[in-house]
Design a protein around this motif. Structure first.
Motif, PDB file in Angstrom:
ATOM      1  N   GLN A   1       0.851  -1.196   0.000  1.00 63.07           N
ATOM      2  CA  GLN A   1       0.000   0.000   0.000  1.00 63.07           C
ATOM      3  C   GLN A   1       0.881   1.237   0.000  1.00 63.07           C
ATOM      4  OE1 GLN A   1      -2.687   0.251   3.275  1.00 63.07           O
ATOM      5  NE2 GLN A   1      -3.750   2.046   2.484  1.00 63.07           N
ATOM      6  N   VAL A   2       0.593   2.138  -0.942  1.00 64.99           N
ATOM      7  CA  VAL A   2       1.382   3.362  -1.057  1.00 64.99           C
ATOM      8  C   VAL A   2       0.937   4.349   0.019  1.00 64.99           C
ATOM      9  CG1 VAL A   2       1.926   5.315  -2.535  1.00 64.99           C
ATOM     10  CG2 VAL A   2       1.739   3.030  -3.523  1.00 64.99           C
ATOM     11  N   GLN A   3       1.888   4.761   0.833  1.00 69.40           N
ATOM     12  CA  GLN A   3       1.587   5.730   1.882  1.00 69.40           C
ATOM     13  C   GLN A   3       1.887   7.150   1.456  1.00 69.40           C
ATOM     14  OE1 GLN A   3       0.085   4.878   4.705  1.00 69.40           O
ATOM     15  NE2 GLN A   3       0.033   2.767   3.974  1.00 69.40           N
ATOM     16  N   SER A   4       2.973   7.312   0.703  1.00 67.13           N
ATOM     17  CA  SER A   4       3.362   8.653   0.290  1.00 67.13           C
ATOM     18  C   SER A   4       4.109   8.582  -1.024  1.00 67.13           C
ATOM     19  CB  SER A   4       4.242   9.308   1.355  1.00 67.13           C
ATOM     20  OG  SER A   4       5.452   8.590   1.498  1.00 67.13           O
ATOM     21  N   VAL A   5       4.203   9.734  -1.683  1.00 63.75           N
ATOM     22  CA  VAL A   5       4.956   9.843  -2.920  1.00 63.75           C
ATOM     23  C   VAL A   5       5.859  11.059  -2.823  1.00 63.75           C
ATOM     24  CG1 VAL A   5       3.219   8.685  -4.334  1.00 63.75           C
ATOM     25  CG2 VAL A   5       3.107  11.169  -4.038  1.00 63.75           C
ATOM     26  N   GLU A   6       6.967  11.007  -3.500  1.00 70.76           N
ATOM     27  CA  GLU A   6       7.933  12.101  -3.465  1.00 70.76           C
ATOM     28  C   GLU A   6       8.496  12.322  -4.845  1.00 70.76           C
ATOM     29  OE1 GLU A   6      11.074  11.554  -0.687  1.00 70.76           O
ATOM     30  OE2 GLU A   6      11.982  13.498  -1.053  1.00 70.76           O
ATOM     31  N   GLU A   7       8.455  13.577  -5.291  1.00 70.92           N
ATOM     32  CA  GLU A   7       8.948  13.926  -6.612  1.00 70.92           C
ATOM     33  C   GLU A   7      10.415  14.345  -6.559  1.00 70.92           C
ATOM     34  OE1 GLU A   7       4.736  15.659  -6.041  1.00 70.92           O
ATOM     35  OE2 GLU A   7       6.641  15.623  -4.956  1.00 70.92           O
ATOM     36  N   SER A   8      11.087  14.180  -7.679  1.00 71.51           N
ATOM     37  CA  SER A   8      12.450  14.674  -7.846  1.00 71.51           C
ATOM     38  C   SER A   8      12.709  14.893  -9.330  1.00 71.51           C
ATOM     39  CB  SER A   8      13.470  13.691  -7.263  1.00 71.51           C
ATOM     40  OG  SER A   8      13.401  12.445  -7.939  1.00 71.51           O
ATOM     41  N   GLY A   9      13.770  15.619  -9.618  1.00 76.19           N
ATOM     42  CA  GLY A   9      14.173  15.785 -11.001  1.00 76.19           C
ATOM     43  C   GLY A   9      13.875  17.134 -11.615  1.00 76.19           C
ATOM     44  N   GLY A  10      13.213  17.997 -10.867  1.00 75.47           N
ATOM     45  CA  GLY A  10      12.930  19.316 -11.407  1.00 75.47           C
ATOM     46  C   GLY A  10      14.190  20.161 -11.507  1.00 75.47           C
ATOM     47  N   GLY A  11      14.040  21.321 -12.140  1.00 71.39           N
ATOM     48  CA  GLY A  11      15.181  22.213 -12.256  1.00 71.39           C
ATOM     49  C   GLY A  11      14.954  23.266 -13.307  1.00 71.39           C
ATOM     50  N   LEU A  12      16.052  23.925 -13.661  1.00 71.91           N
ATOM     51  CA  LEU A  12      16.032  24.985 -14.666  1.00 71.91           C
ATOM     52  C   LEU A  12      16.566  24.433 -15.982  1.00 71.91           C
ATOM     53  CD1 LEU A  12      15.757  28.014 -15.435  1.00 71.91           C
ATOM     54  CD2 LEU A  12      18.104  28.312 -14.582  1.00 71.91           C
ATOM     55  N   VAL A  13      15.830  24.673 -17.045  1.00 70.62           N
ATOM     56  CA  VAL A  13      16.237  24.160 -18.357  1.00 70.62           C
ATOM     57  C   VAL A  13      15.891  25.203 -19.409  1.00 70.62           C
ATOM     58  CG1 VAL A  13      14.044  22.965 -18.737  1.00 70.62           C
ATOM     59  CG2 VAL A  13      16.115  22.156 -19.892  1.00 70.62           C
ATOM     60  N   GLN A  14      16.645  25.214 -20.491  1.00 73.19           N
ATOM     61  CA  GLN A  14      16.369  26.159 -21.561  1.00 73.19           C
ATOM     62  C   GLN A  14      15.259  25.638 -22.480  1.00 73.19           C
ATOM     63  OE1 GLN A  14      20.201  26.865 -23.430  1.00 73.19           O
ATOM     64  NE2 GLN A  14      20.539  28.660 -22.120  1.00 73.19           N
ATOM     65  N   VAL A  15      14.678  26.542 -23.204  1.00 78.43           N
ATOM     66  CA  VAL A  15      13.648  26.165 -24.169  1.00 78.43           C
ATOM     67  C   VAL A  15      14.200  25.090 -25.108  1.00 78.43           C
ATOM     68  CG1 VAL A  15      12.332  26.976 -26.160  1.00 78.43           C
ATOM     69  CG2 VAL A  15      12.426  28.362 -24.108  1.00 78.43           C
ATOM     70  N   GLY A  16      13.385  24.075 -25.326  1.00 75.36           N
ATOM     71  CA  GLY A  16      13.784  22.974 -26.187  1.00 75.36           C
ATOM     72  C   GLY A  16      14.511  21.854 -25.479  1.00 75.36           C
ATOM     73  N   GLY A  17      14.823  22.076 -24.215  1.00 72.33           N
ATOM     74  CA  GLY A  17      15.546  21.073 -23.444  1.00 72.33           C
ATOM     75  C   GLY A  17      14.639  19.981 -22.900  1.00 72.33           C
ATOM     76  N   SER A  18      15.242  19.094 -22.122  1.00 73.37           N
ATOM     77  CA  SER A  18      14.526  17.948 -21.577  1.00 73.37           C
ATOM     78  C   SER A  18      14.800  17.797 -20.085  1.00 73.37           C
ATOM     79  CB  SER A  18      14.954  16.657 -22.284  1.00 73.37           C
ATOM     80  OG  SER A  18      14.658  16.694 -23.657  1.00 73.37           O
ATOM     81  N   LEU A  19      13.823  17.235 -19.409  1.00 69.72           N
ATOM     82  CA  LEU A  19      13.963  16.844 -18.011  1.00 69.72           C
ATOM     83  C   LEU A  19      13.203  15.558 -17.800  1.00 69.72           C
ATOM     84  CD1 LEU A  19      13.377  20.129 -15.928  1.00 69.72           C
ATOM     85  CD2 LEU A  19      15.506  18.836 -16.090  1.00 69.72           C
ATOM     86  N   ARG A  20      13.642  14.774 -16.826  1.00 70.37           N
ATOM     87  CA  ARG A  20      12.876  13.595 -16.435  1.00 70.37           C
ATOM     88  C   ARG A  20      12.547  13.712 -14.951  1.00 70.37           C
ATOM     89  NH1 ARG A  20      14.296   7.127 -16.357  1.00 70.37           N
ATOM     90  NH2 ARG A  20      15.579   7.790 -14.582  1.00 70.37           N
ATOM     91  N   LEU A  21      11.280  13.746 -14.651  1.00 71.36           N
ATOM     92  CA  LEU A  21      10.829  13.775 -13.272  1.00 71.36           C
ATOM     93  C   LEU A  21      10.595  12.347 -12.788  1.00 71.36           C
ATOM     94  CD1 LEU A  21       8.208  16.677 -13.387  1.00 71.36           C
ATOM     95  CD2 LEU A  21      10.696  16.798 -13.081  1.00 71.36           C
ATOM     96  N   SER A  22      10.885  12.131 -11.528  1.00 73.93           N
ATOM     97  CA  SER A  22      10.643  10.832 -10.917  1.00 73.93           C
ATOM     98  C   SER A  22       9.695  10.987  -9.736  1.00 73.93           C
ATOM     99  CB  SER A  22      11.959  10.213 -10.415  1.00 73.93           C
ATOM    100  OG  SER A  22      12.857   9.987 -11.479  1.00 73.93           O
ATOM    101  N   CYS A  23       8.866  10.002  -9.554  1.00 72.80           N
ATOM    102  CA  CYS A  23       7.940   9.967  -8.425  1.00 72.80           C
ATOM    103  C   CYS A  23       8.150   8.641  -7.705  1.00 72.80           C
ATOM    104  CB  CYS A  23       6.509  10.091  -8.908  1.00 72.80           C
ATOM    105  SG  CYS A  23       5.271   9.801  -7.624  1.00 72.80           S
TER     106      CYS A  23
END
Length: 115
Positions: A1-23
């Motif tokens: 049973q999932v009790q909580s979730v936590e995000e990571s992977g955000g940040g500053l990126v230039q237009v056209g760039g990529s990011l991968r967020l994790s939960c």
């Protein structure tokens, strides 16, 4: 049973760039009906971005179709949001949510796309 979730992977990126967020979930996500990503820009309401259901089916907001992909790794109890071709209007706090009753929200991770 999932009790909580936590995000990571955000940040500053230039237009056209990529990011991968994790939960990362505190428990097994196998039994959760669906997991999702929402976002909230300053002065705006929180809006859905992507959802992945237990069977693996996905739903994406029209504004991110063709650029974002949601996926899950049940073995790691983690859901991902791959974001490509980022635009300034993607700037927001991104939240992971366990879609259940009641829903379980993370604290959010900031994504800023600079032009």
């Amino acid at each position: 049973q999932v009790q909580s979730v936590e995000e990571s992977g955000g940040g500053l990126v230039q237009v056209g760039g990529s990011l991968r967020l994790s939960c990362s979930a505190s428990g097994s996500i196998d039994s959760v009906y669906a997991m999702g990503w929402y976002r909230q820009a300053p002065g705006s309401q929180r809006e859905p971005v992507a959802v992945i259901v237990r069977g693996g089916g996905t739903h994406l907001a029209n504004s991110v179709k063709g650029r974002f992909t949601i996926s899950r790794d049940n073995a790691k109890n983690t859901v991902y949001l791959q974001m490509n071709s980022l635009k300034p209007e993607d700037t927001a706090v991104y939240y992971c949510v366990r879609i259940s009753d009641p829903p379980g929200w993370g604290q959010g991770t900031q994504v800023t796309v600079s032009s």
